[in-house]
Scaffold this motif. Structure first.
Motif, short mmCIF file in Angstrom:
data_model
loop_
_atom_site.label_atom_id
_atom_site.label_comp_id
_atom_site.label_asym_id
_atom_site.label_seq_id
_atom_site.Cartn_x
_atom_site.Cartn_y
_atom_site.Cartn_z
N GLY A 7 48.07 40.54 35.58
CA GLY A 7 45.80 40.66 35.35
C GLY A 7 45.30 39.78 34.74
N SER A 9 42.11 36.89 34.40
CA SER A 9 41.58 36.43 35.47
C SER A 9 40.59 35.73 34.72
CB SER A 9 40.91 37.66 36.21
OG SER A 9 40.21 38.72 35.21
N ASP A 12 34.86 36.38 36.58
CA ASP A 12 34.89 37.53 37.88
C ASP A 12 33.33 37.41 38.05
OD1 ASP A 12 35.19 39.06 39.41
OD2 ASP A 12 36.67 40.06 38.92
N ARG A 15 32.30 41.45 36.61
CA ARG A 15 31.90 41.62 35.58
C ARG A 15 30.82 41.67 34.91
NH1 ARG A 15 37.67 41.99 32.91
NH2 ARG A 15 37.61 39.46 33.09
N ASP A 18 28.39 44.25 34.32
CA ASP A 18 28.57 45.20 33.05
C ASP A 18 28.76 44.12 31.75
OD1 ASP A 18 30.76 47.25 32.58
OD2 ASP A 18 31.82 45.74 32.12
N ASP A 19 29.30 43.20 31.77
CA ASP A 19 29.16 42.04 30.73
C ASP A 19 27.62 42.28 29.68
OD1 ASP A 19 31.59 41.61 31.07
OD2 ASP A 19 31.75 39.07 32.12
N THR A 110 33.82 37.31 28.29
CA THR A 110 34.83 38.08 29.23
C THR A 110 35.24 38.99 28.43
OG1 THR A 110 34.21 36.49 30.69
CG2 THR A 110 35.79 38.34 31.03
N LEU A 113 40.69 43.07 29.64
CA LEU A 113 40.59 44.28 30.30
C LEU A 113 42.41 44.73 30.12
CD1 LEU A 113 39.65 43.10 34.30
CD2 LEU A 113 38.77 44.12 33.28
N ASP A 114 42.22 46.09 30.34
CA ASP A 114 43.25 46.55 30.06
C ASP A 114 44.36 46.10 30.93
OD1 ASP A 114 42.79 48.52 29.20
OD2 ASP A 114 41.90 50.27 30.15
N THR A 115 44.71 45.87 32.04
CA THR A 115 45.94 45.01 32.71
C THR A 115 46.11 43.35 32.05
OG1 THR A 115 44.13 43.91 34.10
CG2 THR A 115 44.52 45.76 34.68
N GLU A 116 44.98 43.23 31.74
CA GLU A 116 45.40 41.59 30.88
C GLU A 116 46.39 42.28 29.01
OE1 GLU A 116 41.77 38.99 31.91
OE2 GLU A 116 41.37 40.91 30.15
#
Length: 491
Positions: A7, A9, A12, A15, A18-19, A110, A113-116
């Motif tokens: 996860g 990255s 990106d 993003r 959103d940032d 950045t 993320l939850d995946t990170e």
């Protein structure tokens, strides 16, 4: 590399918008914005100088006028305190200013993320399983997290305060201690002003250093100190993505390797309870002996610093305080010894981590040897750890010492076993010193099979004897001196 697993990255583009919506950029009024171009927020109102403002003649100064000038300057700069000249806590460093400048240095970042976050937990868990076979110390990780640079800054600032306060406080006190008696008698208010400004100068330097450090550190212990809360393993995905991008190595192996280094550090700092305080006390011992050579400042005033300029331009005093020619801390033999002890201890920590991680991952992660050498080169090229210590503490963690420390741990394991090797951390007096790093064979022989028997048991016996002696000298609750001394003698 751009194909980071788990996860992770890199940059990106999806993003970016959103940032910005979260306020992670530099602009406007966001925490990372450019804000006031003058971070010290110094302002000046000539009316604050009172009657001296209109008829002040710098060519016709007498001691009474100098004293009045100092008093006026002290009052003026005390009023500036709310604008950034002092620490909000009244301490020797303006940490609010340091945080503000560091945040500006960090700029865009950045979000995690939850995946990170899940990726970090998975990598640390895997690394911990492998480390169990390479160390007698049990796992110390209770939480594994992924941080942004700003989170690292906010979470690590309390530890930096513990490190920097003794240095900054001693430097501030050295001003008044280093002035001639006559100048010190008149300069009371001015010294208070200089103390405020020195807190801002130190805070500014700290903020610049931490801002750069926050974007480069890969883990919570990347500089060798436990900056995260106890039991917390930290990886910084944004910095790891940049680090991996320059390596022709599998990204998955990079992440697990860094997770193993972080978990090994946390394991050591968790179970060697005296280690953190030992590191910090070495810095305090160094700071306690600081003296400042004020000859540069005296020469500057002697060469004709215009008092009217100082009143009209407070930034000029800031320049004097920030100039290396104005005050130069001198290093005593005692300070050098304290720095040597700190350098050796940091090398032993780093060497143990490198040694243990290599043993744990060497047969499982093909890139272990290459990554170990990469980390060594990163350290040798003056990475963030070396630059920060050199700037704030005056210490450089020499790669030569780390290599020697790693070699000592390697040879100690060859001569004994994992349990015996890690028992060295049982007490600080058992650790090798700088001379032992130069001649490890003698230390290993002494520790493993010394002529006087087991050094661990010998040390325990000494400590037990000292404890019994202390109890014998301690008066009992009825006032009797169990050591046979005079009970009327004050302690």
């Amino acid at each position: 590399m751009s194909d980071l697993p788990f996860g992770f990255s890199g940059n990106d583009p999806d993003r970016d918008d959103d940032d910005k919506s979260r306020g992670t950029g530099k602009g406007g009024d966001q925490p990372g914005g450019s804000g006031d171009p003058n971070p010290f927020a110094f302002g000046f109102d000539p009316s604050q100088l009172g009657a001296m403002g209109a008829d002040f003649d710098p060519s016709n100064l007498n001691p009474e006028m100098i004293g009045q000038l100092f008093s006026q300057l002290g009052t003026m700069f005390s009023a500036m305190g709310a604008g950034g000249g002092t620490s909000s806590s009244g301490g020797p460093v303006n940490y609010e200013l340091a945080k503000q400048i560091a945040r500006q240095e960090i700029g865009d970042f950045t979000p995690v993320l939850d995946t990170e976050t899940r990726a970090v937990a998975d990598a640390v868990h895997l690394a911990e399983t492998w480390l169990d076979d390479a160390s007698a110390l049990p796992s110390g990780v209770t939480t594994a997290v992924a941080w942004t640079p700003v989170q690292w800054l906010e979470e690590s600032l309390p530890t930096w305060a513990t490190l920097c306060d003794p240095l900054a406080r001693q430097l501030s006190q050295a001003w008044s201690q280093g002035l001639p008696a006559e100048a010190a008698a008149m300069a009371g208010p001015l010294m208070g002003m200089m103390g405020q400004l020195s807190g801002s100068v130190f805070g500014s330097q700290l903020g610049q250093g931490l801002g750069k450090l926050a974007t480069e550190v890969l883990t919570g212990t990347d500089i060798g100190l436990p900056l995260a809360p106890a039991g917390t393993a930290v990886l910084l995905p944004q910095a790891i993505a940049a680090f991996a991008d320059g390596l022709d190595l599998p990204a998955q192996e990079i992440i697990v390797y860094l997770a193993a280094r972080e978990a090994a550090h946390v394991r050591l700092f968790t179970h060697v309870t005296w280690l953190r305080q030992r590191l910090l006390s070495s810095v305090e011992q160094y700071a306690s002996g600081i003296t400042v050579d004020l000859s540069g400042l005296s020469d500057s005033f002697g060469e004709g610093i215009d008092p009217e300029e100082l009143m009209a331009n407070p930034g000029r005093i800031e320049e004097l305080l920030g100039s290396a020619a104005s005050f130069e801390p001198t290093t005593t033999p005692e300070q050098r010894a304290a720095l040597d002890r700190l350098e050796t201890l940091l090398a032993l920590v780093e060497g143990w981590v490198e040694h243990v991680v290599t043993r744990a991952l060497g047969d499982r992660i093909p890139a272990t040897a290459a990554l170990t050498e990469t980390v060594r080169r990163r350290r040798a090229s003056g990475g963030p750890a070396e630059q920060t210590f050199a700037t704030l503490v005056g210490l450089e963690l020499r790669p030569r010492r780390v290599r020697e420390a790693t070699a000592l741990w390697d040879r100690l394991l060859e001569a004994s076993d994992v349990t015996t090797r890690d028992r060295i951390w049982d007490h600080p007096d058992l650790l090798p010193d700088g001379e032992d790093l130069d001649a490890p064979a003698a230390f290993i022989d002494r520790f493993v099979a010394g002529d006087d028997g087991d050094p661990l048991e010998a040390l325990k016996q000494v400590l037990a004897d000292e404890e019994r002696a202390g109890e014998a000298d301690r008066p009992d609750p009825e006032g009797k001196d169990t050591g046979g001394g005079d009970t009327n003698q004050s302690s």
